[in-house]
Write an enzyme that holds these catalytic residues in place. Structure first.
Site, PDB file in Angstrom:
ATOM      1  N   GLU A 171       4.708   8.955  45.702  1.00 52.40           N
ATOM      2  CA  GLU A 171       4.058   9.599  46.967  1.00 52.40           C
ATOM      3  C   GLU A 171       5.113   9.469  48.319  1.00 52.40           C
ATOM      4  O   GLU A 171       4.426   8.808  49.436  1.00 52.40           O
ATOM      5  CB  GLU A 171       2.769   9.018  47.477  1.00 52.40           C
ATOM      6  N   GLU A 372      -1.862   9.939  38.834  1.00 54.37           N
ATOM      7  CA  GLU A 372      -3.089   9.267  39.268  1.00 54.37           C
ATOM      8  C   GLU A 372      -4.163  10.019  39.628  1.00 54.37           C
ATOM      9  O   GLU A 372      -4.011  11.194  40.048  1.00 54.37           O
ATOM     10  CB  GLU A 372      -2.695   8.539  40.571  1.00 54.37           C
TER      11      GLU A 372
HETATM   12  C1  GAL Z   1      -2.555   5.981  46.015  1.00 56.90           C
HETATM   13  C2  GAL Z   1      -1.391   5.240  45.837  1.00 56.90           C
HETATM   14  C3  GAL Z   1      -1.856   3.985  44.874  1.00 56.90           C
HETATM   15  C4  GAL Z   1      -3.068   3.376  45.159  1.00 56.90           C
HETATM   16  C5  GAL Z   1      -4.097   4.575  45.258  1.00 56.90           C
HETATM   17  C6  GAL Z   1      -5.574   4.227  45.496  1.00 56.90           C
HETATM   18  O1  GAL Z   1      -2.217   6.850  47.040  1.00 56.90           O
HETATM   19  O2  GAL Z   1      -0.241   5.566  44.899  1.00 56.90           O
HETATM   20  O3  GAL Z   1      -1.064   2.899  45.312  1.00 56.90           O
HETATM   21  O4  GAL Z   1      -3.391   2.465  46.226  1.00 56.90           O
HETATM   22  O5  GAL Z   1      -3.665   5.579  46.211  1.00 56.90           O
HETATM   23  O6  GAL Z   1      -5.992   3.427  46.739  1.00 56.90           O
END
Ligand code: GAL
Length: 469
Positions: A171, A372
């Site tokens: 990200e 994710e």
């Molecule tokens: C994403 C990030 C993660 C994690 C997730 C949930 O944006 O890549 O590191 O924190 O959010 O909060």
């Protein structure tokens, strides 16, 4: 015997894994340098939910063996985590390594492989060494990019014999937003011009790491490298021209600014035009642009949690104010939108289908995976039943809904090869610390005892059946 028919069956060899990161799990044990979040916690504990920082996190540094065993127990076949620059490297200028850290990361990688879990290793997850910020301005500096390449080369050399899937950044847009625009990453600046330069520099850093990777033995033996982007599709409030234009800018600035260079090797012409007209375009050289052009990714990771909704500005932007992307749009709170109240994020599973089709149609149908997706919930202890099991049905529903849309897009030809949940084991989340839990496995912070949630048993079945009904 009746054969169970699986309604949503996924392609062969589909990854059923999960993602986490070094700074959010390991704890700072034996780490010789501080990253920007470590430092922020050291100077301002109150900025973190319940004053909990990254010092212990989920204790992965000490419990990696047991943790990896639990991941294998719930059927995960791949794990993305990250190597911390501030742990591996002793001297940033020469990339001399810390031997203890080499031992640790070797053990983690070997333990994953032993448990039949594919290691996917990311090189940067918001964990810039604070010294490099103080000395050079961090990602504002091209010297820091050169140092990051040295670190990456070390990683390929040390671990590339076993790690075949690499990620340059997690990200990168969130670094731009958090550090330079909206004040949620140390040092919380508000500086649109710097933000634009950093956006460019991060693209350049990713391309330079890819160039270095191509020279490595790992690449020559079939290893691959990609980037993980948080794609937040921008939907306009209405089909009125002004709203559509606002959403198009949001798409250009927050999504295409990384997606276009990563996949196509070029910045979006409309974005470049706007930034140039506003006098905030990044400084670049023809040589750098050639590096970006020639070093695109092998595969893409997409983090998806929430969509963006945009509308035209209610009040015209004051031109006396210094430049911000918000000059071109207002966020739109759609009435009736479905919310995750704990995280304050909209839930909109259809967007995963839109992302997949967009990649199919406009990004060469590149091979990609969901790197994710997940649902953070506060107070999950309230869902523990008499047998001690956390019944996180809402999480199972959330995943099934998203997977249904993903399945449809795959049926229609989108080249998606896997699904990683955020996250295997509850972990530390930046300033939210341990407020919202995301894991298939719960952690009791007081004892560090880890227990599988209902969703952990669910994913085990999904992985076994390569789908669900
Ligand atoms: C994403 C990030 C993660 C994690 C997730 C949930 O944006 O890549 O590191 O924190 O959010 O909060």
């Amino acid at each position: 015997m009746a054969v169970l028919s699986i309604k949503y069956k996924f392609p062969e060899n589909f990854w059923w894994g999960a993602a986490t990161s070094g700074p959010q799990t390991e704890g700072r044990f034996n780490k010789k340098h501080a990253n920007v979040f470590d430092h922020w916690f050291d100077i301002e504990k109150e900025a973190f939910f319940n004053g909990i920082g990254p010092n212990v996190a989920s204790n992965f540094y000490n419990s990696y063996k047991e943790d990896i065993k639990l991941m294998a127990d719930i059927g995960l076949d791949s794990l993305r985590t990250s190597i911390q620059w501030t742990r591996l490297i002793k001297d940033f200028e020469t990339a001399e390594v810390d031997e203890e850290a080499v031992v640790f990361y070797n053990r983690v990688i070997d333990e994953l492989i032993k448990n039949k879990i594919i290691p996917v290793i990311n090189l940067q997850h918001f964990d810039l060494p604070v010294e490099l910020y103080d000395k050079y301005g961090g990602w504002e500096s091209k010297h820091v990019i050169a140092l990051f390449v040295l670190f990456a080369e070390k990683c390929f050399e040390l671990f590339g014999d076993r790690v075949k899937n690499w990620i340059t950044f997690n990200e990168p847009m969130v670094i731009v937003e958090g550090q330079y625009l909206y004040q949620f990453h140390y040092p919380n600046l508000v500086d649109g011009k710097k933000a634009v330069q950093v956006l460019y520099n991060l693209n350049l850093a990713s391309a330079k790491v890819i160039a270095a990777f191509k020279q490595s033995k790992c690449a020559k033996q079939g290893g691959e490298i990609g980037v993980v982007l948080n794609l937040t599709p921008a939907y306009p409030r209405s089909q009125a021209d002004e709203d559509v234009k606002a959403a198009a800018f949001v798409e250009d600035f927050f999504n295409k600014s990384f997606l276009d260079p990563a996949v196509k090797g070029e910045f979006t012409p409309s974005l470049v035009q706007t930034l140039q007209a506003d006098g905030v375009l990044w400084e670049s050289t023809p040589e750098e642009l050639m590096i970006i052009k020639n070093n695109t990714i092998d595969f893409l990771g997409v983090n998806y949690y929430q969509p963006r909704r945009a509308k035209s500005k209610e009040v015209a932007w004051d031109i006396e104010k210094s430049w911000m992307p918000n000059k071109y749009f207002d966020d739109y709170e759609m009435p009736g939108r479905r919310m995750n109240p704990y995280r304050g994020w909209e839930i909109y599973p259809q967007a995963l289908y839109d992302i997949a089709i967009n990649i199919r149609d406009y990004y060469n149908n590149i091979r990609w995976y969901v790197s994710e997706n997940g649902m953070g919930v506060e107070g999950e202890e309230n869902y523990r039943n008499a047998d001690g099991l956390i019944e996180d049905i809402y999480r199972i529903d959330f995943y099934e809904e998203h997977l249904t849309y993903l399945h449809k897009a795959i049926q229609e030809g989108s080249n998606c090869f896997g699904f990683h949940a955020w996250t295997p084991i509850d972990c530390w989340s930046w300033s939210n610390a341990y407020k919202n839990r995301y894991g298939y496995i719960a952690v009791d912070l007081a004892t560090q005892i880890k227990t599988i949630k209902k969703s952990g048993y669910w994913i085990k079945n999904v992985a076994k059946n390569n789908g669900f009904s």
